[in-house]
Design an enzyme around this catalytic site. Structure first.
Site, mmCIF file in Angstrom:
data_model
loop_
_atom_site.group_PDB
_atom_site.id
_atom_site.type_symbol
_atom_site.label_atom_id
_atom_site.label_comp_id
_atom_site.label_asym_id
_atom_site.label_seq_id
_atom_site.Cartn_x
_atom_site.Cartn_y
_atom_site.Cartn_z
ATOM 1 N N LYS A 111 0.996 15.387 -1.673
ATOM 2 C CA LYS A 111 2.118 14.705 -1.022
ATOM 3 C C LYS A 111 3.250 15.667 -0.687
ATOM 4 O O LYS A 111 3.890 15.534 0.347
ATOM 5 C CB LYS A 111 2.635 13.538 -1.881
ATOM 6 C CG LYS A 111 1.657 12.376 -1.920
ATOM 7 C CD LYS A 111 2.285 11.116 -2.500
ATOM 8 C CE LYS A 111 1.296 9.950 -2.478
ATOM 9 N NZ LYS A 111 1.756 8.747 -3.124
ATOM 10 N N LYS A 206 -9.345 5.905 1.860
ATOM 11 C CA LYS A 206 -9.174 4.635 1.153
ATOM 12 C C LYS A 206 -8.208 3.723 1.900
ATOM 13 O O LYS A 206 -7.299 4.197 2.596
ATOM 14 C CB LYS A 206 -8.743 4.867 -0.294
ATOM 15 C CG LYS A 206 -7.307 5.235 -0.494
ATOM 16 C CD LYS A 206 -6.911 5.040 -1.958
ATOM 17 C CE LYS A 206 -5.392 5.052 -2.053
ATOM 18 N NZ LYS A 206 -4.826 4.491 -3.226
ATOM 19 N N LYS A 209 -1.595 1.082 1.624
ATOM 20 C CA LYS A 209 -0.404 0.425 2.176
ATOM 21 C C LYS A 209 0.300 1.336 3.161
ATOM 22 O O LYS A 209 0.900 0.876 4.130
ATOM 23 C CB LYS A 209 0.605 0.124 1.064
ATOM 24 C CG LYS A 209 0.141 -0.814 0.017
ATOM 25 C CD LYS A 209 1.344 -1.160 -0.884
ATOM 26 C CE LYS A 209 0.926 -1.346 -2.323
ATOM 27 N NZ LYS A 209 0.977 -0.109 -3.112
HETATM 28 N N1 AQP Z 1 -8.318 1.206 -1.417
HETATM 29 C C1 AQP Z 1 -8.272 0.856 -2.692
HETATM 30 N N2 AQP Z 1 -9.402 0.450 -3.308
HETATM 31 C C2 AQP Z 1 -9.370 0.068 -4.608
HETATM 32 N N3 AQP Z 1 -8.254 0.051 -5.351
HETATM 33 C C3 AQP Z 1 -7.104 0.432 -4.769
HETATM 34 N N4 AQP Z 1 -5.835 0.523 -5.211
HETATM 35 C C4 AQP Z 1 -5.041 0.955 -4.219
HETATM 36 N N5 AQP Z 1 -5.756 1.167 -3.111
HETATM 37 C C5 AQP Z 1 -7.051 0.856 -3.411
HETATM 38 C C6 AQP Z 1 -5.427 0.162 -6.569
HETATM 39 O O1 AQP Z 1 -4.286 -0.661 -6.486
HETATM 40 C C7 AQP Z 1 -3.466 -0.438 -7.615
HETATM 41 C C8 AQP Z 1 -2.046 -0.264 -7.210
HETATM 42 O O2 AQP Z 1 -1.872 0.823 -6.384
HETATM 43 P P1 AQP Z 1 -0.397 1.386 -6.177
HETATM 44 O O3 AQP Z 1 0.444 0.373 -5.553
HETATM 45 O O4 AQP Z 1 0.106 1.952 -7.441
HETATM 46 O O5 AQP Z 1 -0.537 2.583 -5.194
HETATM 47 P P2 AQP Z 1 -1.750 3.267 -4.557
HETATM 48 O O6 AQP Z 1 -2.895 3.395 -5.489
HETATM 49 O O7 AQP Z 1 -1.250 4.549 -3.975
HETATM 50 O O8 AQP Z 1 -2.098 2.180 -3.454
HETATM 51 P P3 AQP Z 1 -1.862 2.191 -1.925
HETATM 52 O O9 AQP Z 1 -2.032 0.805 -1.485
HETATM 53 O O10 AQP Z 1 -2.714 3.204 -1.274
HETATM 54 O O11 AQP Z 1 -0.343 2.563 -1.764
HETATM 55 P P4 AQP Z 1 0.341 3.759 -1.019
HETATM 56 O O12 AQP Z 1 -0.189 3.755 0.374
HETATM 57 O O13 AQP Z 1 1.790 3.383 -1.105
HETATM 58 O O14 AQP Z 1 0.008 5.036 -1.745
HETATM 59 C C9 AQP Z 1 -4.026 0.759 -8.353
HETATM 60 O O15 AQP Z 1 -4.730 0.273 -9.482
HETATM 61 C C10 AQP Z 1 -4.963 1.374 -7.364
HETATM 62 O O16 AQP Z 1 -6.063 2.025 -7.987
#
Ligand code: AQP
Length: 342
Positions: A111, A206, A209
């Site tokens: 990042k 993956k 968000k």
């Molecule tokens: N694509 C995914 N498949 C399975 N599990 C996922 N998680 C996130 N994306 C996937 C799981 O969701 C939980 C919360 O995630 P987070 O909000 O802490 O942030 P993240 O993992 O970084 O999720 P995002 O949606 O991709 O957010 P951004 O884009 O903001 O970085 C975790 O348990 C994660 O494993």
């Protein structure tokens, strides 16, 4: 009961990846463990964010937890920033964290490389210390972690051992880690296979968000039409039939996995059901399954989000229960580190 903590960041709309990879599993976990599920708002500010959106996204995320089936009679649901001990313990842990440990974190390297040193806040570097604080405060036995969080949990474990060693007294070390410890050393709980949901527009990244295109994800609150449109336009291939685990067909494997998880069928059942299908047959089937699964969640979400008093009460009660546990740990740490008692 063994204890589990987990959370999602309110950084955007909750999508199918967050649901299938995390929240949906919590519904089963709350029946067998002492569970604390929180909205990780303090982590949501490590990258530039919109202050107008944060509180709304925090409430939305809480309402989604409840709409998905998290029950307040079984689990504590709270907002991370409402329990002050998280930030306080983080400071104490920071003093015991070698900076080299943080510099080695892959997520930080990736990042910060993308954004450039001048645009990256210190919080992006120290994020894993706050995560350690989130977990250790509650003396958690297990933490559900996806592949990308494994390194951070390993750091939490090492930090727990280090604090136990530095401040837990010789007794703890002599006993080989048993008894007298300040922190319980948590174990990872690996989610069920296939729970990593990939982007609709690229089967190798993956679902996330923060991906710029909304077409790449199904948000839990997407309307029927939006879901149908996203599935219609999602990336596929021109191989005959449908199959799991063909490395040349990541999108195919991903969409079948989503179908499998959402219908609660086994992988074998789905492989057999879909092997002779083409996309024209499978896509409407997947669309209907998604709409059917998400509709009741969306109805419940609307009820909950419009009842502000109820949601506020749930979050206040959750924070109170969480603080009762967290404050005991925090006070022990202050004491072990030699602070004057209040
Ligand atoms: N694509 C995914 N498949 C399975 N599990 C996922 N998680 C996130 N994306 C996937 C799981 O969701 C939980 C919360 O995630 P987070 O909000 O802490 O942030 P993240 O993992 O970084 O999720 P995002 O949606 O991709 O957010 P951004 O884009 O903001 O970085 C975790 O348990 C994660 O494993």
């Amino acid at each position: 009961l063994k204890r589990i903590v987990s959370g999602v960041q309110p950084t955007g709309s909750i999508h199918l990846g967050n649901y299938l990879g995390a929240i949906k599993n919590w519904i089963d976990l709350q029946n067998t463990y002492d569970t604390l599920f929180f909205i990780v708002d303090l982590h949501a500010i490590t990258l530039p964010y919109d202050t107008q959106q944060l509180s709304r996204a925090t409430k939305d995320t809480a309402a989604i937890y409840l709409a998905c089936g998290v029950e307040t009679s079984k689990a504590s649901v709270f907002v991370q920033s409402h329990v002050r001990a998280h930030v306080e313990l983080m400071w104490l842990l920071s003093s015991a964290t070698p900076i080299g440990w943080l510099n080695r974190m892959i997520q930080f390297k990736e990042k910060s490389l993308k954004a450039g040193d001048e645009n990256v806040g210190v919080a992006l570097l120290t994020y894993p210390v706050l995560m350690a604080s989130d977990i250790l405060l509650y003396q958690s036995d297990f933490v559900p972690v996806g592949e990308d969080q494994k390194q951070h949990l390993e750091l939490t474990r090492e930090l727990a051992e280090r604090v136990n060693y530095l401040y837990g007294g010789r007794k703890w070390k002599k006993l080989g880690g048993r008894g007298g410890a300040i922190f319980k050393v948590p174990e990872p709980l690996i989610p069920p296979a296939g729970a990593r949901v990939m982007s609709l527009t690229d089967g190798l990244s993956k679902m996330s968000k923060s991906a710029p295109s909304d077409q790449s994800r199904i948000n839990l609150l997407d309307s029927k039409d939006v879901i149908a449109n996203k599935i219609k336009r999602c990336k596929t291939d021109s191989f005959p039939g449908l199959e799991f685990d063909n490395p040349d067909r990541p999108e195919c494997s991903n969409l079948l996995s989503v179908y499998q998880l959402i219908t609660r069928k086994t992988k074998e059942e789905v492989a057999q059901e879909c092997q002779d299908m083409n996309w024209g047959v499978f896509k409407p089937l997947l669309t209907d399954a998604l709409i059917d699964h998400l509709h009741p969640i969306q109805v419940r979400y609307e009820e909950i989000i419009s009842d502000t008093a109820y949601l506020d009460k749930v979050l206040a009660e959750g924070a109170r229960k969480a603080a009762d546990i967290a404050d005991v740990t925090l006070n022990n740490v202050y004491q072990a580190m030699g602070f004057l008692q209040r």
